[in-house]
Design an enzyme around this catalytic site. Sequence first.
Site, PDB file in Angstrom:
ATOM      1  CG  ASP A  43      51.242 -30.075  59.409  1.00  0.00           C
ATOM      2  OD1 ASP A  43      51.667 -29.324  58.506  1.00  0.00           O
ATOM      3  OD2 ASP A  43      50.297 -30.873  59.244  1.00  0.00           O
ATOM      4  CG  ASN A  55      57.314 -31.687  53.052  1.00  0.00           C
ATOM      5  OD1 ASN A  55      57.827 -31.741  54.175  1.00  0.00           O
ATOM      6  ND2 ASN A  55      55.994 -31.744  52.897  1.00  0.00           N
TER       7      ASN A  55
HETATM    8  C1  IPE Z   1      54.534 -33.403  57.631  1.00  0.00           C
HETATM    9  O1  IPE Z   1      53.682 -32.384  57.286  1.00  0.00           O
HETATM   10  C2  IPE Z   1      55.952 -33.027  57.303  1.00  0.00           C
HETATM   11  C3  IPE Z   1      56.550 -31.988  58.133  1.00  0.00           C
HETATM   12  C4  IPE Z   1      55.991 -31.388  59.139  1.00  0.00           C
HETATM   13  C5  IPE Z   1      57.898 -31.632  57.766  1.00  0.00           C
HETATM   14  P1  IPE Z   1      52.948 -32.325  55.871  1.00  0.00           P
HETATM   15  O2  IPE Z   1      52.158 -31.068  55.868  1.00  0.00           O
HETATM   16  O3  IPE Z   1      53.935 -32.498  54.785  1.00  0.00           O
HETATM   17  O4  IPE Z   1      52.024 -33.603  55.923  1.00  0.00           O
HETATM   18  P2  IPE Z   1      50.655 -33.907  55.168  1.00  0.00           P
HETATM   19  O5  IPE Z   1      50.869 -33.575  53.714  1.00  0.00           O
HETATM   20  O6  IPE Z   1      49.624 -33.032  55.792  1.00  0.00           O
HETATM   21  O7  IPE Z   1      50.396 -35.347  55.432  1.00  0.00           O
HETATM   22  C1  IPE Z   2      54.801 -27.751  57.981  1.00  0.00           C
HETATM   23  O1  IPE Z   2      53.915 -26.775  57.614  1.00  0.00           O
HETATM   24  C2  IPE Z   2      56.182 -27.513  57.430  1.00  0.00           C
HETATM   25  C3  IPE Z   2      56.544 -28.391  56.303  1.00  0.00           C
HETATM   26  C4  IPE Z   2      55.840 -29.400  55.885  1.00  0.00           C
HETATM   27  C5  IPE Z   2      57.802 -28.110  55.641  1.00  0.00           C
HETATM   28  P1  IPE Z   2      53.018 -26.892  56.300  1.00  0.00           P
HETATM   29  O2  IPE Z   2      53.691 -26.108  55.216  1.00  0.00           O
HETATM   30  O3  IPE Z   2      52.716 -28.276  55.974  1.00  0.00           O
HETATM   31  O4  IPE Z   2      51.705 -26.125  56.759  1.00  0.00           O
HETATM   32  P2  IPE Z   2      50.217 -26.457  56.343  1.00  0.00           P
HETATM   33  O5  IPE Z   2      49.959 -27.882  56.705  1.00  0.00           O
HETATM   34  O6  IPE Z   2      50.116 -26.207  54.879  1.00  0.00           O
HETATM   35  O7  IPE Z   2      49.401 -25.506  57.150  1.00  0.00           O
HETATM   36 MG    MG Z   3      51.176 -29.506  56.501  1.00  0.00          MG
END
Ligand code: IPE
Ligand code: IPE
Ligand code: MG
Length: 240
Positions: free
Chosen positions: A15, A63
């Site tokens: 993340d 996502n």
């Molecule tokens: C979890 O991260 C999913 C992945 C890393 C693929 P998210 O960014 O989607 O999770 P939330 O929305 O912060 O819970």
């Molecule tokens: C994790 O990074 C990757 C996916 C969820 C695909 P994020 O895109 O969630 O990054 P933040 O949480 O917005 O920083």
């Molecule tokens: Mg995230």
Amino acid sequence: MATKEIPKHIGIIMDGNGRWAKKRLLPRVLGHKQGAKALDNLLHSAKGLGVEHITVYAFSTENWKRAEEEVSGIMGILRDYINKYFREYADSDFRVDSVGDLSALSEDLQRDIEALKEASKDKKGIHLTIAMNYGGRDEITRAVKKIAQEVKNGNIDVNDINEDMISQNLDSAGTPDPELIIRTSGEFRTSNFLLWQSAYSEYYITDKLWPDFNIDDFKDAINSYMKRDRRFGGRNEVVK
Ligand code: IPE
Ligand code: IPE
Ligand code: MG
């Protein structure tokens, strides 16, 4: 009593790609690109540590809620990752694998993934599982449907259903539960990752954003795990 043993299976919630890009005033997709590079670097350096299985959360069932531009950007990066790095891994000593409902992905990508899984299934190096269109609840729901169908067909009795049968019907069947789950970028939640399998996993949360996460951070997480006292609901004290 500390665990002392290297975790055999580590799950990683990668993340923070978006925040990494935002800090640099870059488009979010570039954060995801950098995140893919961070994963490739980590996997090369993780060889030889004794970790046997690594499951990485690449795209969740939730996502899809993101802007179309970001979703298609991530899908493009996933496609490139599978076609380049997965292929390289499968050609070397990795066993590549996936969890999640791949039926939502394009057919050619599904075919490529299946072919690489099949080609690398006997490899003895790290077993790398990528979680794509993965949600723990979705995985459990699909497992329940498979079992219900078996009951309906008369192949099993309701009373035959046990925890082991549920595990065996998850996408992760055959892989031991992760002892350690790492989450980058400081969030204290599972976000639907390996819900069933993580019942007794140790969590390691770091503020580092995923694209900045490296082998030293990975070793820090393992060292933290090795100092933990895992009790599984029991007691480790010597009973007098
Ligand atoms: C979890 O991260 C999913 C992945 C890393 C693929 P998210 O960014 O989607 O999770 P939330 O929305 O912060 O819970
Ligand atoms: C994790 O990074 C990757 C996916 C969820 C695909 P994020 O895109 O969630 O990054 P933040 O949480 O917005 O920083
Ligand atoms: Mg995230």
